[in-house]
Write a protein that holds these residues in place. Structure first.
Motif, PDB file in Angstrom:
ATOM      1  N   ILE A 101       0.831  -1.203   0.000  1.00 46.20           N
ATOM      2  CA  ILE A 101       0.000   0.000   0.000  1.00 46.20           C
ATOM      3  C   ILE A 101       0.868   1.257   0.000  1.00 46.20           C
ATOM      4  O   ILE A 101       1.964   1.283   0.550  1.00 46.20           O
ATOM      5  N   ASN A 102       0.355   2.298  -0.658  1.00 47.04           N
ATOM      6  CA  ASN A 102       0.987   3.618  -0.755  1.00 47.04           C
ATOM      7  C   ASN A 102       2.178   3.656  -1.720  1.00 47.04           C
ATOM      8  O   ASN A 102       2.910   4.643  -1.762  1.00 47.04           O
ATOM      9  N   SER A 103       2.346   2.588  -2.484  1.00 47.84           N
ATOM     10  CA  SER A 103       3.414   2.559  -3.480  1.00 47.84           C
ATOM     11  C   SER A 103       2.834   2.801  -4.868  1.00 47.84           C
ATOM     12  O   SER A 103       1.706   2.421  -5.156  1.00 47.84           O
ATOM     13  N   LYS A 104       3.610   3.428  -5.737  1.00 49.73           N
ATOM     14  CA  LYS A 104       3.166   3.669  -7.111  1.00 49.73           C
ATOM     15  C   LYS A 104       2.971   2.356  -7.871  1.00 49.73           C
ATOM     16  O   LYS A 104       2.211   2.292  -8.831  1.00 49.73           O
ATOM     17  N   LEU A 136      -8.472  10.184  -0.852  1.00 52.41           N
ATOM     18  CA  LEU A 136      -7.403   9.198  -1.024  1.00 52.41           C
ATOM     19  C   LEU A 136      -7.362   8.752  -2.488  1.00 52.41           C
ATOM     20  O   LEU A 136      -8.318   8.933  -3.241  1.00 52.41           O
ATOM     21  N   GLU A 191      -4.156   3.652  -4.530  1.00 51.94           N
ATOM     22  CA  GLU A 191      -3.019   2.972  -3.891  1.00 51.94           C
ATOM     23  C   GLU A 191      -2.961   3.199  -2.385  1.00 51.94           C
ATOM     24  O   GLU A 191      -2.119   2.614  -1.694  1.00 51.94           O
ATOM     25  N   ASN A 192      -3.871   4.037  -1.862  1.00 52.92           N
ATOM     26  CA  ASN A 192      -3.892   4.307  -0.418  1.00 52.92           C
ATOM     27  C   ASN A 192      -4.833   3.392   0.357  1.00 52.92           C
ATOM     28  O   ASN A 192      -4.929   3.497   1.589  1.00 52.92           O
ATOM     29  N   ASP A 245      -5.825  -0.455   1.572  1.00 51.50           N
ATOM     30  CA  ASP A 245      -5.144  -1.739   1.714  1.00 51.50           C
ATOM     31  C   ASP A 245      -6.003  -2.907   1.216  1.00 51.50           C
ATOM     32  O   ASP A 245      -7.175  -2.731   0.840  1.00 51.50           O
TER      33      ASP A 245
END
Length: 261
Positions: free
Chosen positions: A152-155, A243, A246-247, A249
């Motif tokens: 999560i949070n990755s491009k 959000l 990618e934000n 989960d």
């Protein structure tokens, strides 16, 4: 018999044969099997990895090879071993669970890069879950492998990351530099290990696919645009609507999928 000297890789089948013996030995050592394990090797090709697998503990070794010429050569080579069976089949359409019923099963494959994601999605989309296999060790293009394992949070985190991680624990096993293959591809590879989990067995994959398609079809958009129809399933939509896909989960996407009737 050295099969490699007699065979030319077919580009149409995405064939890249592994010739580096050190890599094959290292990979084989990372594959865990027992005397009651059925091993299914996808795309054995010239049998380079097969030669290492036959030294491992196993009950049966099933070789699935689409190339008619190669499957014939492998069939002849191993015809005296009743525990090794060769199938001239396309892994995309062949139902693997029919050949390995009721036994511990692992799937191993130097997958053709051009169909690797399709094969993975097929094997993690089984209606019955946990599936018939206990582990998979699969080769991918390195970039695709990084997307599959991305958090999560990755491009890189996207639809395939969520689909896979909703069904399996995934870890990187060994990197495969392009120089170990013949012909040499333009990109490096990576082998991933997949272990099925039962955390989200109540989630229908069709529903999860539907949510993920909405979310990641245009990943630059905030979820207030892509997931507004699911707003009632967020604790604080006013805040969370800003959000991006990618934000969220894996657990959140599975929760949304469970609420589709």
């Amino acid at each position: 018999m050295n099969i490699n000297n007699k065979i030319f890789a077919k580009k149409s089948l995405g064939q890249n044969f592994i010739h580096d013996q050190n890599f094959l030995n290292d990979l084989s050592n990372l594959i865990v099997s027992k005397y009651n394990t059925n091993i299914i090797e996808i795309g054995p090709g010239t049998g380079s990895l097969t030669e290492y697998l036959i030294k491992k503990k196993f009950k049966n070794l099933f070789l699935i090879e689409k190339d008619h010429q190669l499957s014939g050569i492998l069939g002849t080579k191993y015809k005296s071993n009743k525990n090794i069976r060769v199938y001239n089949k396309d892994a995309l359409t062949f139902d693997l669970k029919n050949i390995s019923k009721g036994d511990e099963t692992i799937i191993v494959g130097n997958l053709p890069f051009n169909i690797s994601s399709q094969l993975l999605v097929n094997w993690i989309s089984q209606d019955s879950w946990p599936p018939f296999y206990t582990k998979m060790y699969l080769m991918f293009q390195k970039e695709l492998g990084k997307r599959i394992t991305s958090e999560i949070n990755s491009k890189r985190y996207g639809k395939l990351s969520v689909l896979t991680q909703s069904r399996c624990n995934v870890k990187e096993v060994i990197e495969a530099p392009s120089k170990i293959f013949h012909p040499k591809p333009k990109v490096d590879g990576i082998v991933l290990e997949f272990t099925p989990i039962d955390t989200y067995t109540d989630v229908k994959m069709n529903n999860l696919n539907q949510v993920l398609k909405s979310a990641f079809e245009n990943r630059r958009k905030k979820i207030k645009n892509s997931l507004s129809e699911y707003s009632m399933y967020f604790d604080n939509w006013e805040k969370e609507q800003n959000l991006r896909p990618e934000n969220l989960d894996v657990e959140k996407y599975c929760f949304l999928a469970k609420n589709i009737e």
